[in-house]
Design a protein around this motif. Structure first.
Motif, PDB file in Angstrom:
ATOM      1  N   LYS A 143      71.341  55.169  62.688  1.00  0.00           N
ATOM      2  CA  LYS A 143      69.350  55.063  62.594  1.00  0.00           C
ATOM      3  C   LYS A 143      69.799  54.129  63.559  1.00  0.00           C
ATOM      4  O   LYS A 143      70.863  52.709  62.761  1.00  0.00           O
ATOM      5  CB  LYS A 143      69.150  55.281  61.965  1.00  0.00           C
ATOM      6  CG  LYS A 143      68.941  56.713  61.513  1.00  0.00           C
ATOM      7  CD  LYS A 143      67.777  56.675  59.731  1.00  0.00           C
ATOM      8  CE  LYS A 143      67.929  58.307  59.642  1.00  0.00           C
ATOM      9  NZ  LYS A 143      67.253  58.701  58.445  1.00  0.00           N
ATOM     10  N   ILE A 144      68.525  53.009  63.940  1.00  0.00           N
ATOM     11  CA  ILE A 144      68.728  52.007  64.322  1.00  0.00           C
ATOM     12  C   ILE A 144      67.135  51.633  64.605  1.00  0.00           C
ATOM     13  O   ILE A 144      66.067  52.271  64.457  1.00  0.00           O
ATOM     14  CB  ILE A 144      68.802  51.814  66.306  1.00  0.00           C
ATOM     15  CG1 ILE A 144      70.296  52.202  66.567  1.00  0.00           C
ATOM     16  CG2 ILE A 144      68.968  50.070  66.365  1.00  0.00           C
ATOM     17  CD1 ILE A 144      70.761  52.059  68.308  1.00  0.00           C
ATOM     18  N   TYR A 145      66.884  50.159  64.223  1.00  0.00           N
ATOM     19  CA  TYR A 145      65.527  50.120  63.515  1.00  0.00           C
ATOM     20  C   TYR A 145      65.246  48.962  64.020  1.00  0.00           C
ATOM     21  O   TYR A 145      66.115  47.919  64.548  1.00  0.00           O
ATOM     22  CB  TYR A 145      65.648  50.020  61.766  1.00  0.00           C
ATOM     23  CG  TYR A 145      65.925  50.300  61.286  1.00  0.00           C
ATOM     24  CD1 TYR A 145      64.952  51.283  60.384  1.00  0.00           C
ATOM     25  CD2 TYR A 145      67.170  51.237  61.083  1.00  0.00           C
ATOM     26  CE1 TYR A 145      65.572  52.672  59.926  1.00  0.00           C
ATOM     27  CE2 TYR A 145      67.574  51.945  59.802  1.00  0.00           C
ATOM     28  CZ  TYR A 145      66.497  53.006  59.877  1.00  0.00           C
ATOM     29  OH  TYR A 145      66.711  54.227  58.791  1.00  0.00           O
ATOM     30  N   GLY A 146      63.759  48.436  64.393  1.00  0.00           N
ATOM     31  CA  GLY A 146      63.623  47.565  65.330  1.00  0.00           C
ATOM     32  C   GLY A 146      63.084  46.270  63.848  1.00  0.00           C
ATOM     33  O   GLY A 146      63.624  46.424  62.669  1.00  0.00           O
ATOM     34  N   LYS A 147      62.560  45.090  64.443  1.00  0.00           N
ATOM     35  CA  LYS A 147      61.751  43.760  64.288  1.00  0.00           C
ATOM     36  C   LYS A 147      61.168  44.448  63.333  1.00  0.00           C
ATOM     37  O   LYS A 147      60.990  43.834  61.476  1.00  0.00           O
ATOM     38  CB  LYS A 147      61.456  43.076  64.875  1.00  0.00           C
ATOM     39  CG  LYS A 147      61.847  42.240  65.970  1.00  0.00           C
ATOM     40  CD  LYS A 147      61.362  41.149  66.353  1.00  0.00           C
ATOM     41  CE  LYS A 147      61.875  39.974  66.804  1.00  0.00           C
ATOM     42  NZ  LYS A 147      61.106  38.598  67.618  1.00  0.00           N
ATOM     43  N   SER A 148      60.147  45.231  63.399  1.00  0.00           N
ATOM     44  CA  SER A 148      59.118  45.827  62.319  1.00  0.00           C
ATOM     45  C   SER A 148      59.752  46.233  60.970  1.00  0.00           C
ATOM     46  O   SER A 148      58.841  47.071  60.425  1.00  0.00           O
ATOM     47  CB  SER A 148      57.485  46.382  62.746  1.00  0.00           C
ATOM     48  OG  SER A 148      58.080  48.036  63.242  1.00  0.00           O
ATOM     49  N   GLY A 149      60.590  47.393  61.155  1.00  0.00           N
ATOM     50  CA  GLY A 149      61.727  48.092  59.943  1.00  0.00           C
ATOM     51  C   GLY A 149      61.501  49.839  60.714  1.00  0.00           C
ATOM     52  O   GLY A 149      61.611  50.018  59.633  1.00  0.00           O
ATOM     53  N   MET A 150      61.085  49.801  61.783  1.00  0.00           N
ATOM     54  CA  MET A 150      60.733  51.470  61.726  1.00  0.00           C
ATOM     55  C   MET A 150      61.651  51.386  63.007  1.00  0.00           C
ATOM     56  O   MET A 150      62.224  50.559  63.087  1.00  0.00           O
ATOM     57  CB  MET A 150      59.301  51.150  62.903  1.00  0.00           C
ATOM     58  CG  MET A 150      57.718  50.667  62.313  1.00  0.00           C
ATOM     59  SD  MET A 150      57.620  52.091  60.763  1.00  0.00           S
ATOM     60  CE  MET A 150      57.120  53.192  61.984  1.00  0.00           C
ATOM     61  N   GLU A 151      61.840  52.799  62.325  1.00  0.00           N
ATOM     62  CA  GLU A 151      63.225  53.203  62.935  1.00  0.00           C
ATOM     63  C   GLU A 151      62.991  53.515  64.824  1.00  0.00           C
ATOM     64  O   GLU A 151      62.051  53.687  65.383  1.00  0.00           O
ATOM     65  CB  GLU A 151      63.349  54.724  62.493  1.00  0.00           C
ATOM     66  CG  GLU A 151      65.161  55.722  63.263  1.00  0.00           C
ATOM     67  CD  GLU A 151      65.232  56.909  62.680  1.00  0.00           C
ATOM     68  OE1 GLU A 151      65.850  56.971  62.841  1.00  0.00           O
ATOM     69  OE2 GLU A 151      64.902  56.818  61.356  1.00  0.00           O
TER      70      GLU A 151
END
Length: 165
Positions: A143-151
């Motif tokens: 899984k990869i998560y963005g700056k906001s912490g969302m997947e």
């Protein structure tokens, strides 16, 4: 014959110039990767792509100027056809064309080697980071998560780690 020589020499010079510019841009890409400067990296990649397109167009011009002698199948063997074509010029002109051609091919090989080395480095780095992330956070593997912490979608592209990691 003079105009064909001048056109051919001009195209070879332009190809060589494009390759040298692409090599300089490729060096900027390598430096951006080393500095982890992804803005410069993306800009440099676009420059390399534009120069590659320019080189391919010039190569097509050069091939169009080279006769297809001795090839009943109509396919183009640029090296063999070039040297056969170069034989039709006086020695001084032939030598100038051959020197340009060899230099262009040599620079192209160096650029290809440099691009492959960078691609291998980036691929190995990506595997290393994926392995580290998988070992440290097994529950988040794949899984990869963005700056906001969302997947984020895994097809999104490369990842950049925070220096605190």
């Amino acid at each position: 014959m003079e105009t064909i020589y001048a056109k051919y020499k001009a195209v070879l010079n332009s190809e060589l110039e494009a390759i040298i510019e692409a090599a300089a841009a490729q060096l900027l890409v390598s430096e951006a990767v080393k500095r982890r400067d992804w803005i410069d990296f993306n800009t440099s990649i676009e420059t390399v792509k534009a120069l590659t397109t320019r080189f391919e167009a010039l190569e097509q011009q050069r091939i169009a100027l080279t006769p297809l002698e001795g090839r009943p199948d109509g396919k183009h063997d640029s090296g063999r056809n070039f040297y056969a074509f170069a034989q039709s010029f006086p020695e001084e002109e032939r030598r100038a064309l051959c020197d340009l051609y060899r230099r262009m091919k040599s620079e192209a090989a160096k650029l290809r080697f440099s691009a492959e080395a960078l691609a291998n480095y980036l691929g190995e780095s990506r595997l290393l980071v994926s392995g580290l992330l998988g070992a440290v956070f097994p529950e988040k593997r794949g899984k990869i998560y963005g700056k906001s912490g969302m997947e984020r979608n895994a097809d999104f592209g490369g990842i950049v780690l925070d220096r605190r990691f």
